[in-house]
Motif scaffolding. Structure first.
Motif, PDB file in Angstrom:
ATOM      1  N   THR A 177      41.137  22.589  -7.586  1.00  0.00           N
ATOM      2  CA  THR A 177      41.296  20.970  -6.860  1.00  0.00           C
ATOM      3  C   THR A 177      42.181  21.182  -5.767  1.00  0.00           C
ATOM      4  O   THR A 177      43.071  20.627  -6.551  1.00  0.00           O
ATOM      5  N   GLY A 178      41.744  20.221  -4.660  1.00  0.00           N
ATOM      6  CA  GLY A 178      43.096  19.779  -4.170  1.00  0.00           C
ATOM      7  C   GLY A 178      43.695  21.167  -2.650  1.00  0.00           C
ATOM      8  O   GLY A 178      44.887  20.038  -2.651  1.00  0.00           O
ATOM      9  N   LYS A 179      43.236  22.152  -3.165  1.00  0.00           N
ATOM     10  CA  LYS A 179      44.537  23.223  -2.719  1.00  0.00           C
ATOM     11  C   LYS A 179      44.082  23.397  -1.665  1.00  0.00           C
ATOM     12  O   LYS A 179      43.027  22.944  -1.576  1.00  0.00           O
ATOM     13  N   LYS A 180      45.626  23.635  -0.445  1.00  0.00           N
ATOM     14  CA  LYS A 180      44.536  23.803   0.673  1.00  0.00           C
ATOM     15  C   LYS A 180      43.865  26.025   0.103  1.00  0.00           C
ATOM     16  O   LYS A 180      44.904  26.604   0.009  1.00  0.00           O
ATOM     17  N   ALA A 197      34.412  27.980  -2.929  1.00  0.00           N
ATOM     18  CA  ALA A 197      35.985  26.692  -2.693  1.00  0.00           C
ATOM     19  C   ALA A 197      35.734  25.404  -2.741  1.00  0.00           C
ATOM     20  O   ALA A 197      36.541  24.285  -3.355  1.00  0.00           O
ATOM     21  N   ARG A 198      33.818  24.879  -1.935  1.00  0.00           N
ATOM     22  CA  ARG A 198      34.307  23.539  -1.986  1.00  0.00           C
ATOM     23  C   ARG A 198      33.478  22.069  -2.882  1.00  0.00           C
ATOM     24  O   ARG A 198      33.740  21.757  -3.265  1.00  0.00           O
ATOM     25  N   ALA A 199      32.765  23.524  -3.510  1.00  0.00           N
ATOM     26  CA  ALA A 199      32.144  22.873  -4.717  1.00  0.00           C
ATOM     27  C   ALA A 199      32.963  22.334  -5.934  1.00  0.00           C
ATOM     28  O   ALA A 199      33.257  21.775  -6.929  1.00  0.00           O
ATOM     29  N   PHE A 200      34.141  23.502  -5.824  1.00  0.00           N
ATOM     30  CA  PHE A 200      35.074  23.238  -6.887  1.00  0.00           C
ATOM     31  C   PHE A 200      36.610  22.485  -6.273  1.00  0.00           C
ATOM     32  O   PHE A 200      37.481  22.291  -6.361  1.00  0.00           O
ATOM     33  N   GLY A 201      36.424  21.399  -5.443  1.00  0.00           N
ATOM     34  CA  GLY A 201      37.311  20.579  -5.106  1.00  0.00           C
ATOM     35  C   GLY A 201      38.578  21.167  -4.175  1.00  0.00           C
ATOM     36  O   GLY A 201      39.468  20.316  -3.261  1.00  0.00           O
ATOM     37  N   ALA A 202      38.513  22.373  -3.527  1.00  0.00           N
ATOM     38  CA  ALA A 202      39.225  22.128  -2.190  1.00  0.00           C
ATOM     39  C   ALA A 202      39.353  22.116  -0.867  1.00  0.00           C
ATOM     40  O   ALA A 202      38.360  21.772  -0.819  1.00  0.00           O
ATOM     41  N   HIS A 203      40.425  21.680  -0.500  1.00  0.00           N
ATOM     42  CA  HIS A 203      40.856  21.855   1.547  1.00  0.00           C
ATOM     43  C   HIS A 203      40.715  22.902   2.061  1.00  0.00           C
ATOM     44  O   HIS A 203      40.706  23.460   1.495  1.00  0.00           O
ATOM     45  N   VAL A 204      39.078  22.728   2.538  1.00  0.00           N
ATOM     46  CA  VAL A 204      38.423  24.695   2.814  1.00  0.00           C
ATOM     47  C   VAL A 204      38.864  24.670   4.731  1.00  0.00           C
ATOM     48  O   VAL A 204      38.516  23.597   4.744  1.00  0.00           O
ATOM     49  N   VAL A 205      39.735  25.576   4.639  1.00  0.00           N
ATOM     50  CA  VAL A 205      39.808  26.166   6.300  1.00  0.00           C
ATOM     51  C   VAL A 205      38.827  27.633   6.610  1.00  0.00           C
ATOM     52  O   VAL A 205      39.237  28.168   5.982  1.00  0.00           O
ATOM     53  N   ARG A 219      29.050  22.165   8.566  1.00  0.00           N
ATOM     54  CA  ARG A 219      27.999  22.215   7.525  1.00  0.00           C
ATOM     55  C   ARG A 219      28.143  22.579   6.538  1.00  0.00           C
ATOM     56  O   ARG A 219      27.998  22.335   6.029  1.00  0.00           O
ATOM     57  N   LEU A 220      28.931  24.125   6.108  1.00  0.00           N
ATOM     58  CA  LEU A 220      28.449  24.525   5.323  1.00  0.00           C
ATOM     59  C   LEU A 220      29.381  23.948   4.301  1.00  0.00           C
ATOM     60  O   LEU A 220      29.264  24.433   3.173  1.00  0.00           O
ATOM     61  N   GLY A 221      30.340  23.183   4.886  1.00  0.00           N
ATOM     62  CA  GLY A 221      31.762  22.620   3.935  1.00  0.00           C
ATOM     63  C   GLY A 221      32.645  22.968   4.099  1.00  0.00           C
ATOM     64  O   GLY A 221      33.968  21.768   3.298  1.00  0.00           O
ATOM     65  N   ALA A 222      33.141  23.686   5.052  1.00  0.00           N
ATOM     66  CA  ALA A 222      34.640  23.661   5.295  1.00  0.00           C
ATOM     67  C   ALA A 222      34.932  21.915   5.811  1.00  0.00           C
ATOM     68  O   ALA A 222      34.056  21.244   6.675  1.00  0.00           O
TER      69      ALA A 222
END
Ligand code: NAP
Ligand code: ZN
Length: 351
Positions: A177-180, A197-205, A219-222
């Motif tokens: 959560t909140g991690k990059k 990664a998005r579903a578990f709350g990360a900042h996704v790149v 669109r996929l969540g990044a």
């Protein structure tokens, strides 16, 4: 024994063609499945082309496919969990010894006697196991998964490998959560990594070599997309990632991604390129970074992942193809032209 239609490769350089294989009669604990969809994993291609010959050479004919979704057609007398008509999945494993410490710890993928869905010794019929590019399969009930009823089946098939292979290391890393979090390579595995990664709350790149995938990645969540061939963009993010999941299927500069990690950051490799990767010691020792690997996931965790997908409405983004297009799909996969998983509609095998 009974016959089943399948697509097999006769050698490392042959295309996949129509074949007839044998499947065993259901024993006491077996589930017979009519296959509805089978995803195409890059591991299928590595195996068909014998690219992993040094670790696990391919026996031909080879029938790949370990992202299987189907309907139960018959069960053995001792099967209690499934009945004819149930929607089920089968992933990368079809058996293990059930007694070793790894099996007891629910990580059957590391059992010394685990049997993979294809290209593993077949203790019932001799030869090797044949995978899901086929109309049916017979599997021990312990390796059959329940498929949530609310999900689109073509998009569920890839969860059985691409899904669990990305879900497992993300869960194992801890609370993201909140991690990059970086996901390297936007293919079958990568796009599932982004969703989880998005579903578990990360900042996704997302790191991609394909500028054309940028819009899709968002669109996929990044939250952000880095074109990995752009040195300036890479430089800007250096030393900022807590965790990176590397899904690249080919040789690449892994040091460039280790350079992206914070102090004590981790890069987990799930991609399995044909050739060894080169890792400069300094890329790890400066910053006390760690590099690990991860292999699919155990059966218990795979069921947990499928249930999570059912609750959160997560499936793979698939391009549905008839089996007659499988060789074309392989050629596109080599060119990174996959959006974002091919799912074979097995009804086409009847044509
Ligand atoms: P895929 O759909 O072909 O995706 C791989 C992605 O990697 C491509 O779409 C591309 O993404 C990127 N890529 C490919 N060639 C590259 C290159 N030369 N340099 C940089 N990036 C490149 O493959 P997949 O099915 O996701 O499988 C990925 C890898 O994981 C394979 O090696 C497969 O065998 C392995 N795998 C491992 C496990 C496990 O348990 N560890 C399980 C399943 C699969 P961009 O276009 O975004 O750059
Ligand atoms: Zn796979």
């Amino acid at each position: 024994m009974h016959k089943a239609k399948a697509y097999s490769a006769a050698s490392a350089t042959s295309p996949l063609t129509l074949d007839t294989i044998q499947r065993r009669e259901t024993t006491e604990r077996d589930v017979q499945i009519e296959i509805l969809f089978c995803g195409i994993c890059h591991s299928d291609l590595h195996t068909v082309r014998n690219e992993w010959s040094s670790a696990m050479a391919t026996t031909y004919p080879c029938v790949p496919g370990h992202e299987i979704v189907g309907r139960v057609s018959k069960v053995g007398a001792g099967v209690t969990t499934f009945k004819a008509g149930d929607l089920v999945g089968v992933g990368c494993m079809v058996d293990s010894d059930q007694t070793c410490p790894h099996c007891r710890a629910n990580v059957e993928q590391f059992c010394p006697n685990s049997i993979f869905t294809y290209n593993s010794p077949d203790k019932h019929l001799g030869g090797v196991t044949y995978g899901g590019y086929s109309e049916s399969i017979v599997v021990d009930e312990k390796f059959v998964l329940k498929v949530p009823r609310n999900l689109d089946l073509a998009g569920v098939a890839p969860l059985l490998c691409a899904g669990i292979t990305t879900y497992s290391p993300i869960r194992r890393w801890g609370d993201i959560t909140g991690k990059k979090v970086g996901v390297v390579g936007l293919g079958g595995l990568g796009h599932m990594g982004v969703k989880f990664a998005r579903a578990f709350g990360a900042h996704v790149v997302v790191f991609t070599t394909s500028p054309s995938k940028k819009e899709d990645a968002l669109r996929l969540g990044a939250h952000e997309v880095i074109i990995s061939t752009n040195g300036e963009e890479m430089h800007k993010h250096a030393g900022t990632f807590n965790f990176i999941l590397d899904t690249i299927a080919a040789d690449h500069n892994i040091a460039a991604y280790l350079n992206m990690l914070v102090l004590d950051g981790n890069l987990t490799l799930v991609g399995a390129p044909e050739k060894p990767l080169s890792i400069p010691a300094f890329a790890l020792i400066f910053g006390r970074k760690s590099l690990s690997g991860s292999l699919i996931g155990g059966i218990k965790e795979t069921q947990e992942m499928l249930d999570f997908c059912g609750q959160h409405n997560i499936t793979a983004d698939v391009e549905i193809i008839p089996i007659q297009k499988v060789n074309e799909a392989y050629a596109r996969m080599v060119k990174s032209d996959v959006k974002y998983r091919f799912s074979i509609d097995m009804a086409s095998l009847k044509d």
